[in-house]
Design a protein around this motif. Sequence first.
Motif, PDB file in Angstrom:
ATOM      1  N   GLN A 141      18.373  35.569 -19.711  1.00  0.00           N
ATOM      2  CA  GLN A 141      19.274  36.556 -20.305  1.00  0.00           C
ATOM      3  C   GLN A 141      18.482  37.665 -20.996  1.00  0.00           C
ATOM      4  O   GLN A 141      18.852  38.843 -20.928  1.00  0.00           O
ATOM      5  CB  GLN A 141      20.234  35.883 -21.285  1.00  0.00           C
ATOM      6  N   GLU A 142      17.372  37.318 -21.626  1.00  0.00           N
ATOM      7  CA  GLU A 142      16.540  38.347 -22.255  1.00  0.00           C
ATOM      8  C   GLU A 142      15.913  39.243 -21.191  1.00  0.00           C
ATOM      9  O   GLU A 142      15.782  40.461 -21.381  1.00  0.00           O
ATOM     10  CB  GLU A 142      15.459  37.713 -23.118  1.00  0.00           C
ATOM     11  N   GLY A 143      15.537  38.648 -20.066  1.00  0.00           N
ATOM     12  CA  GLY A 143      15.001  39.437 -18.966  1.00  0.00           C
ATOM     13  C   GLY A 143      16.036  40.401 -18.409  1.00  0.00           C
ATOM     14  O   GLY A 143      15.726  41.566 -18.109  1.00  0.00           O
ATOM     15  N   LEU A 144      17.278  39.951 -18.261  1.00  0.00           N
ATOM     16  CA  LEU A 144      18.350  40.827 -17.804  1.00  0.00           C
ATOM     17  C   LEU A 144      18.573  41.965 -18.792  1.00  0.00           C
ATOM     18  O   LEU A 144      18.758  43.119 -18.391  1.00  0.00           O
ATOM     19  CB  LEU A 144      19.648  40.035 -17.625  1.00  0.00           C
ATOM     20  N   TYR A 145      18.560  41.652 -20.074  1.00  0.00           N
ATOM     21  CA  TYR A 145      18.722  42.672 -21.111  1.00  0.00           C
ATOM     22  C   TYR A 145      17.636  43.736 -20.989  1.00  0.00           C
ATOM     23  O   TYR A 145      17.924  44.937 -20.975  1.00  0.00           O
ATOM     24  CB  TYR A 145      18.699  42.025 -22.493  1.00  0.00           C
ATOM     25  N   GLU A 146      16.413  43.323 -20.881  1.00  0.00           N
ATOM     26  CA  GLU A 146      15.299  44.276 -20.804  1.00  0.00           C
ATOM     27  C   GLU A 146      15.339  45.065 -19.492  1.00  0.00           C
ATOM     28  O   GLU A 146      15.007  46.256 -19.470  1.00  0.00           O
ATOM     29  CB  GLU A 146      13.962  43.540 -20.946  1.00  0.00           C
ATOM     30  N   HIS A 147      15.735  44.409 -18.416  1.00  0.00           N
ATOM     31  CA  HIS A 147      15.849  45.070 -17.104  1.00  0.00           C
ATOM     32  C   HIS A 147      16.847  46.227 -17.175  1.00  0.00           C
ATOM     33  O   HIS A 147      16.520  47.370 -16.840  1.00  0.00           O
ATOM     34  CB  HIS A 147      16.288  44.030 -16.068  1.00  0.00           C
TER      35      HIS A 147
ATOM     36  N   GLY B 269      21.987  34.517  -7.570  1.00  0.00           N
ATOM     37  CA  GLY B 269      21.446  33.386  -8.315  1.00  0.00           C
ATOM     38  C   GLY B 269      21.244  33.683  -9.781  1.00  0.00           C
ATOM     39  O   GLY B 269      20.458  33.021 -10.462  1.00  0.00           O
ATOM     40  N   CYS B 270      21.978  34.675 -10.286  1.00  0.00           N
ATOM     41  CA  CYS B 270      21.749  35.174 -11.643  1.00  0.00           C
ATOM     42  C   CYS B 270      23.086  35.612 -12.232  1.00  0.00           C
ATOM     43  O   CYS B 270      23.824  36.356 -11.588  1.00  0.00           O
ATOM     44  CB  CYS B 270      20.773  36.340 -11.566  1.00  0.00           C
ATOM     45  N   ASN B 271      23.397  35.162 -13.447  1.00  0.00           N
ATOM     46  CA  ASN B 271      24.690  35.441 -14.068  1.00  0.00           C
ATOM     47  C   ASN B 271      24.494  36.182 -15.382  1.00  0.00           C
ATOM     48  O   ASN B 271      23.814  35.695 -16.289  1.00  0.00           O
ATOM     49  CB  ASN B 271      25.436  34.120 -14.311  1.00  0.00           C
ATOM     50  N   ILE B 272      25.080  37.383 -15.499  1.00  0.00           N
ATOM     51  CA  ILE B 272      25.054  38.087 -16.786  1.00  0.00           C
ATOM     52  C   ILE B 272      26.093  37.434 -17.692  1.00  0.00           C
ATOM     53  O   ILE B 272      27.300  37.558 -17.438  1.00  0.00           O
ATOM     54  CB  ILE B 272      25.402  39.582 -16.655  1.00  0.00           C
ATOM     55  N   MET B 273      25.654  36.754 -18.717  1.00  0.00           N
ATOM     56  CA  MET B 273      26.592  36.119 -19.632  1.00  0.00           C
ATOM     57  C   MET B 273      27.309  37.179 -20.469  1.00  0.00           C
ATOM     58  O   MET B 273      26.763  38.257 -20.720  1.00  0.00           O
ATOM     59  CB  MET B 273      25.867  35.122 -20.527  1.00  0.00           C
TER      60      MET B 273
END
Length: 294
Positions: free
Chosen positions: A114-120, A142-146
Amino acid sequence: MAIFKGAGVALVTPYNEDESINYEALGELVEEQIKGHTDAIIVCGTTGEPATMTEEERTSCMEFVVKKVAGRIPVIAGTGCNCTRNAIALSKKAEEIGVDGLLVVTPYYNKATQEGLYEHYKAIAASTKLPIIMYNVPSRTGCNIMPQTAARLGKECENIVGIKEASGNISQVAELASLTKGYLDIYSGNDDEVIPILSLGGIGVISVLSNVAPQQTHDMVMEYLEGDREKALQLQLSFLPLIHALFCEVNPIPVKAALNMLGKNAGVVRLPLTNLSKKNRPQLENALKECKLL
């Protein structure tokens, strides 16, 4: 302000038999969508097969659609990638081309935290002035934005304005709506969940169905938003057999086959996708006939 309200079409990319892009057919599809009151055109989204396009082909499609639409409705470009640097570069190029917004899918295969998605997403948002719609489709990435992560991005990044929610988890959408309280526009990413997501405060759909039924998909959303919820619900229910048929094989295989059945010259799909199998053609044909499209 929302990039659009209503039904945006996740437009296919028509190919010739040699798998080159058929720009004449692409132009015809764009005009048909506008005639059918589609509220936005999404070019190079998943349905447009960007994963098998070169960077030059993606930018060429964006340029063509922007020129063809000529400001009549918003054009949103799919610029997502599992490499943040590449997503930034493509987003900058899309901004130069003149699109109205970006649709950015979660980075696939990497399985970011989730932190990686945020930074991305934060890095992409900082690289452009364009409004961004995040695209959450765990079944393909294979990836879910909570909800907490999506809400954080919408609150902290001024130009992250929406999310296309295709998790299939209505409880997750409800939590997202509760957390964001309207500051993040929610679009259904599944054609069979348009009315449920609108009932939770969503403002539209980014639709595969709209490729073959633009007017009806637009009407489904707008009837709901304008207060005739019963009519909107009946449209949703009446199109369920066709929606299911359009996903009898992986998207965009069936929708391209449906367009070809309707004489729209969508052409072939590129490997590793294959054209619709013979066993599934009757289901798709019958569903098109039931909806009086064929």
